[in-house]
Write a protein that holds these residues in place. Structure first.
Motif, PDB file in Angstrom:
ATOM      1  N   ALA A  60      32.795  37.219  30.314  1.00 46.43           N
ATOM      2  CA  ALA A  60      32.806  38.404  31.174  1.00 46.43           C
ATOM      3  C   ALA A  60      32.535  39.673  30.376  1.00 46.43           C
ATOM      4  O   ALA A  60      31.846  40.585  30.863  1.00 46.43           O
ATOM      5  CB  ALA A  60      34.142  38.507  31.897  1.00 46.43           C
TER       6      ALA A  60
ATOM      7  N   VAL B  29      29.536  42.294  31.181  1.00 43.77           N
ATOM      8  CA  VAL B  29      29.773  43.719  31.407  1.00 43.77           C
ATOM      9  C   VAL B  29      28.978  44.565  30.419  1.00 43.77           C
ATOM     10  O   VAL B  29      28.440  45.627  30.770  1.00 43.77           O
ATOM     11  CB  VAL B  29      31.274  44.041  31.315  1.00 43.77           C
ATOM     12  CG1 VAL B  29      31.513  45.551  31.265  1.00 43.77           C
ATOM     13  CG2 VAL B  29      32.011  43.455  32.507  1.00 43.77           C
TER      14      VAL B  29
ATOM     15  N   ASN C  10      33.942  42.787  37.408  1.00 41.89           N
ATOM     16  CA  ASN C  10      34.009  42.083  36.125  1.00 41.89           C
ATOM     17  C   ASN C  10      34.962  42.763  35.153  1.00 41.89           C
ATOM     18  O   ASN C  10      35.658  42.094  34.382  1.00 41.89           O
ATOM     19  CB  ASN C  10      32.609  41.987  35.517  1.00 41.89           C
ATOM     20  CG  ASN C  10      31.707  41.038  36.278  1.00 41.89           C
ATOM     21  OD1 ASN C  10      32.186  40.124  36.945  1.00 41.89           O
ATOM     22  ND2 ASN C  10      30.410  41.253  36.201  1.00 41.89           N
TER      23      ASN C  10
ATOM     24  N   TRP D 299      37.482  34.502  39.429  1.00 45.03           N
ATOM     25  CA  TRP D 299      36.269  35.288  39.191  1.00 45.03           C
ATOM     26  C   TRP D 299      35.269  35.120  40.343  1.00 45.03           C
ATOM     27  O   TRP D 299      34.774  36.104  40.896  1.00 45.03           O
ATOM     28  CB  TRP D 299      35.647  34.847  37.878  1.00 45.03           C
ATOM     29  CG  TRP D 299      34.657  35.812  37.293  1.00 45.03           C
ATOM     30  CD1 TRP D 299      34.282  37.027  37.800  1.00 45.03           C
ATOM     31  CD2 TRP D 299      33.931  35.651  36.072  1.00 45.03           C
ATOM     32  NE1 TRP D 299      33.371  37.635  36.971  1.00 45.03           N
ATOM     33  CE2 TRP D 299      33.134  36.806  35.903  1.00 45.03           C
ATOM     34  CE3 TRP D 299      33.871  34.650  35.113  1.00 45.03           C
ATOM     35  CZ2 TRP D 299      32.294  36.976  34.807  1.00 45.03           C
ATOM     36  CZ3 TRP D 299      33.042  34.819  34.021  1.00 45.03           C
ATOM     37  CH2 TRP D 299      32.263  35.970  33.868  1.00 45.03           C
TER      38      TRP D 299
ATOM     39  N   HIS E 115      34.219  37.997  43.437  1.00 46.72           N
ATOM     40  CA  HIS E 115      32.861  38.439  43.765  1.00 46.72           C
ATOM     41  C   HIS E 115      32.484  38.086  45.212  1.00 46.72           C
ATOM     42  O   HIS E 115      31.688  38.791  45.832  1.00 46.72           O
ATOM     43  CB  HIS E 115      31.850  37.806  42.807  1.00 46.72           C
ATOM     44  CG  HIS E 115      31.733  38.519  41.498  1.00 46.72           C
ATOM     45  ND1 HIS E 115      31.009  39.677  41.334  1.00 46.72           N
ATOM     46  CD2 HIS E 115      32.270  38.236  40.275  1.00 46.72           C
ATOM     47  CE1 HIS E 115      31.085  40.080  40.079  1.00 46.72           C
ATOM     48  NE2 HIS E 115      31.844  39.232  39.414  1.00 46.72           N
TER      49      HIS E 115
END
Length: 204
Positions: A88, A92, A116, A164, A168
């Protein structure tokens, strides 16, 4: 020729359905709280089933179980567990090159980079609590229960991935992954308190 008033069609009125007040409680919980209760129960059932099946079908014990072996297993598991957080961070770092995701220096709310970033923060918070619990388990569990540590590691990584992906997809979907990560850690702390404070050893 105009229709008479009597012959004109009157507008179809929908039957009024009685809406349930969201503050109404069933068994002490409101309608808004029940989905979270169901998710909580699902977390516990999934984690317990995963752990039980893994313990049943995977029989592994280390060749030795000294202090160095325990420390090595904890570190190996920690490397695996933190991989989602490291991935992650890399994502990012690439997303920061896209100015459309930012308002000045601040990420746009609910943008991919914002989600994120929050995932990274939550992952490292969870990892800190998980790592301490794993170190405690390695210290107190016997060699025949050493496979508990890798099983909890797989559960941690699975929970992070579901958290995660769920974040999203829909922020509410992250709750299931969060619980799979967090509640096994809570159980590990409860086990450690029982053995450290009260001297009660519960088989893992």
């Amino acid at each position: 020729m105009q229709r008479s008033v009597a012959k004109r069609r009157s507008p179809v009125r929908r039957k009024k359905t009685k809406r349930r007040d969201p503050r109404t409680k069933s068994f002490g919980f409101t309608a808004r709280q029940w989905p979270f209760i169901a998710t909580l129960v699902g977390n516990w059932m999934f984690a317990a089933a995963f752990f039980a099946l893994a313990k049943t079908f995977w029989h592994w014990t280390p060749e030795a179980w000294g202090i160095a072996d325990r420390l090595a297993l904890v570190i190996k598991d920690a490397v695996i567990a933190i991989i989602p957080g490291v991935i992650a961070i890399c994502i990012v770092a690439a997303q920061r090159l896209d100015p459309s995701m930012f308002v000045g220096q601040v990420p746009k709310p609910n943008s991919p980079v914002d989600i994120n970033t929050k995932f990274i923060l939550n992952t490292f918070e969870q990892f800190t609590a998980w790592f301490i619990a794993m170190a405690g388990l390695a210290m107190y569990c016997p060699i025949e229960e050493a496979r508990t540590l890798p099983i909890l590691t797989v559960l941690f990584v699975l929970g992070r991935i579901l958290f995660w992906v769920g974040y999203h997809t829909n922020p509410y979907l992250r709750a299931f992954g969060f619980g799979i990560t967090f509640y096994p850690t809570v159980v590990a702390y409860a086990w450690l308190v029982l053995i450290m404070v009260f001297g009660i050893r519960v088989p893992l």
